[in-house]
Design a protein around this motif. Structure first.
Motif, PDB file in Angstrom:
ATOM      1  N   VAL A 177       0.983  -1.074   0.305  1.00  0.00           N
ATOM      2  CA  VAL A 177      -0.199  -0.050   0.154  1.00  0.00           C
ATOM      3  C   VAL A 177       0.945   1.630   0.129  1.00  0.00           C
ATOM      4  O   VAL A 177       1.953   1.138   0.589  1.00  0.00           O
ATOM      5  CB  VAL A 177      -1.140   0.168   0.937  1.00  0.00           C
ATOM      6  CG1 VAL A 177      -1.702   1.456   1.504  1.00  0.00           C
ATOM      7  CG2 VAL A 177      -1.768  -1.416   0.966  1.00  0.00           C
ATOM      8  N   PRO A 178       0.591   1.848  -1.229  1.00  0.00           N
ATOM      9  CA  PRO A 178       1.525   3.415  -1.295  1.00  0.00           C
ATOM     10  C   PRO A 178       1.998   4.023   0.623  1.00  0.00           C
ATOM     11  O   PRO A 178       3.033   4.464   0.312  1.00  0.00           O
ATOM     12  CB  PRO A 178       1.559   3.920  -1.512  1.00  0.00           C
ATOM     13  CG  PRO A 178       0.389   3.351  -3.075  1.00  0.00           C
ATOM     14  CD  PRO A 178      -0.421   2.289  -2.423  1.00  0.00           C
ATOM     15  N   LEU A 179       1.027   3.850   0.951  1.00  0.00           N
ATOM     16  CA  LEU A 179       1.311   4.689   2.641  1.00  0.00           C
ATOM     17  C   LEU A 179       2.103   3.903   3.190  1.00  0.00           C
ATOM     18  O   LEU A 179       2.475   4.654   4.177  1.00  0.00           O
ATOM     19  CB  LEU A 179      -0.079   5.167   3.119  1.00  0.00           C
ATOM     20  CG  LEU A 179       0.332   5.613   4.419  1.00  0.00           C
ATOM     21  CD1 LEU A 179       0.457   7.292   4.797  1.00  0.00           C
ATOM     22  CD2 LEU A 179      -1.312   5.941   4.586  1.00  0.00           C
ATOM     23  N   VAL A 180       2.082   2.766   3.274  1.00  0.00           N
ATOM     24  CA  VAL A 180       2.219   1.978   4.108  1.00  0.00           C
ATOM     25  C   VAL A 180       3.998   1.866   3.812  1.00  0.00           C
ATOM     26  O   VAL A 180       4.993   2.035   4.673  1.00  0.00           O
ATOM     27  CB  VAL A 180       1.990  -0.079   3.935  1.00  0.00           C
ATOM     28  CG1 VAL A 180       2.845  -0.246   4.848  1.00  0.00           C
ATOM     29  CG2 VAL A 180       0.691   0.212   5.077  1.00  0.00           C
ATOM     30  N   ALA A 181       4.228   1.970   2.593  1.00  0.00           N
ATOM     31  CA  ALA A 181       5.199   1.709   2.146  1.00  0.00           C
ATOM     32  C   ALA A 181       6.184   3.304   2.158  1.00  0.00           C
ATOM     33  O   ALA A 181       7.764   3.156   2.400  1.00  0.00           O
ATOM     34  CB  ALA A 181       5.511   1.242   0.408  1.00  0.00           C
ATOM     35  N   LEU A 211      16.129  -2.663   0.420  1.00  0.00           N
ATOM     36  CA  LEU A 211      14.666  -3.367   0.921  1.00  0.00           C
ATOM     37  C   LEU A 211      13.529  -2.572   0.786  1.00  0.00           C
ATOM     38  O   LEU A 211      12.438  -2.859  -0.127  1.00  0.00           O
ATOM     39  CB  LEU A 211      14.495  -4.853   1.925  1.00  0.00           C
ATOM     40  CG  LEU A 211      15.482  -5.111   1.464  1.00  0.00           C
ATOM     41  CD1 LEU A 211      15.906  -6.872   2.172  1.00  0.00           C
ATOM     42  CD2 LEU A 211      15.473  -6.184   0.572  1.00  0.00           C
ATOM     43  N   SER A 212      14.355  -1.381   1.523  1.00  0.00           N
ATOM     44  CA  SER A 212      12.863  -0.561   2.006  1.00  0.00           C
ATOM     45  C   SER A 212      12.281  -0.235   0.658  1.00  0.00           C
ATOM     46  O   SER A 212      11.228   0.821   0.355  1.00  0.00           O
ATOM     47  CB  SER A 212      12.899   0.247   2.998  1.00  0.00           C
ATOM     48  OG  SER A 212      14.432   1.095   2.804  1.00  0.00           O
ATOM     49  N   ALA A 213      13.694   0.541   0.079  1.00  0.00           N
ATOM     50  CA  ALA A 213      13.811   1.396  -1.489  1.00  0.00           C
ATOM     51  C   ALA A 213      12.600   0.465  -2.544  1.00  0.00           C
ATOM     52  O   ALA A 213      11.987   1.291  -3.249  1.00  0.00           O
ATOM     53  CB  ALA A 213      15.071   2.001  -1.525  1.00  0.00           C
ATOM     54  N   GLY A 247      10.805   5.139   5.558  1.00  0.00           N
ATOM     55  CA  GLY A 247      10.512   6.684   6.237  1.00  0.00           C
ATOM     56  C   GLY A 247      11.123   6.130   7.389  1.00  0.00           C
ATOM     57  O   GLY A 247      12.371   6.909   7.632  1.00  0.00           O
ATOM     58  N   LEU A 248      10.450   5.787   8.259  1.00  0.00           N
ATOM     59  CA  LEU A 248      11.402   4.751   9.494  1.00  0.00           C
ATOM     60  C   LEU A 248      12.541   4.189   9.083  1.00  0.00           C
ATOM     61  O   LEU A 248      13.480   4.243   9.911  1.00  0.00           O
ATOM     62  CB  LEU A 248      10.190   3.695   9.838  1.00  0.00           C
ATOM     63  CG  LEU A 248       9.050   4.405   9.956  1.00  0.00           C
ATOM     64  CD1 LEU A 248       7.891   2.999  10.338  1.00  0.00           C
ATOM     65  CD2 LEU A 248       9.615   5.177  12.184  1.00  0.00           C
ATOM     66  N   ALA A 249      13.252   3.363   8.244  1.00  0.00           N
ATOM     67  CA  ALA A 249      13.651   3.372   7.944  1.00  0.00           C
ATOM     68  C   ALA A 249      15.037   3.904   7.822  1.00  0.00           C
ATOM     69  O   ALA A 249      16.463   3.870   8.241  1.00  0.00           O
ATOM     70  CB  ALA A 249      14.593   1.943   6.360  1.00  0.00           C
TER      71      ALA A 249
END
Length: 192
Positions: free
Chosen positions: A116-120, A156-158, A125-127
């Motif tokens: 989900v774009p907001l979750v991703a 991975l987060s990117a 951002g948190l990472a």
């Protein structure tokens, strides 16, 4: 270096196997293969070139290294969609069972939620923010294993972030997510 070499060998081997069977450029388009190669080369340049050595000595170049991983390599790898090439690298009897793993309900639901774009955007951002907190940032400078974990989490987060924006988001909302990410990373820069 080993994961990078393994990934390019598996991807290239899978693409070549498919192309020998279906014809050059079929199934995995040349532009997708080129996107994978460019993303892989950017990742290798960030992590294996003299930039990496210099990044351990100069803060600015360390940040450039991170940006190459997250803003150049990750979107190119997402555009490449290398799962098909990886699947074709497997023996024929394993291809279908391995691909079926992704269709298992908990994994499918988890992936649907994470992309989900907001979750991703939040996960990415948190990472970024967590790894730049002084205790963790200092640990990355002092311990090679922690530094590698930082790079892996950035990649991975990117990948998750760009997958969500490219595959599950329209152009307008995707641009908004990128702007929000630019704003909070700009704030992080000011804080640092």
């Amino acid at each position: 270096m080993t994961p990078l070499l393994l990934s390019v060998a598996v991807s290239s081997g899978g693409a070549l196997r498919l192309w020998l069977r279906a014809g050059f450029g079929r199934g995995i388009g040349l532009w997708r293969a080129a996107a994978y190669a460019a993303g892989w080369l950017a990742l290798a340049a960030a992590l294996l070139s003299p930039l990496h050595w210099l990044g351990e000595r100069l803060f600015t170049l360390h940040m450039v290294e991170h940006e190459i991983v997250m803003v150049i390599s990750a979107p190119l790898l997402v555009l490449a969609r290398p799962a098909g090439a990886f699947a074709w690298a497997l023996p024929a009897g394993l291809r279908r069972p391995v691909l079926q793993v992704g269709r298992v309900w908990p994994l499918r639901r988890g992936w649907a939620f994470l992309t989900v774009p907001l979750v991703a955007t939040l996960v990415h951002g948190l990472a970024i923010w967590i790894w730049h907190m002084p205790p963790l940032f200092d640990a990355t400078v002092q311990h090679v294993g922690i530094h590698r974990l930082q790079h892996l989490s950035f990649l991975l987060s990117a990948l998750l972030f760009w997958w969500a924006l490219i595959r599950r988001c329209g152009p307008g909302p995707a641009a908004l997510h990128v702007v929000v990410t630019m704003m909070h990373t700009g704030l992080l820069t000011v804080w640092l």
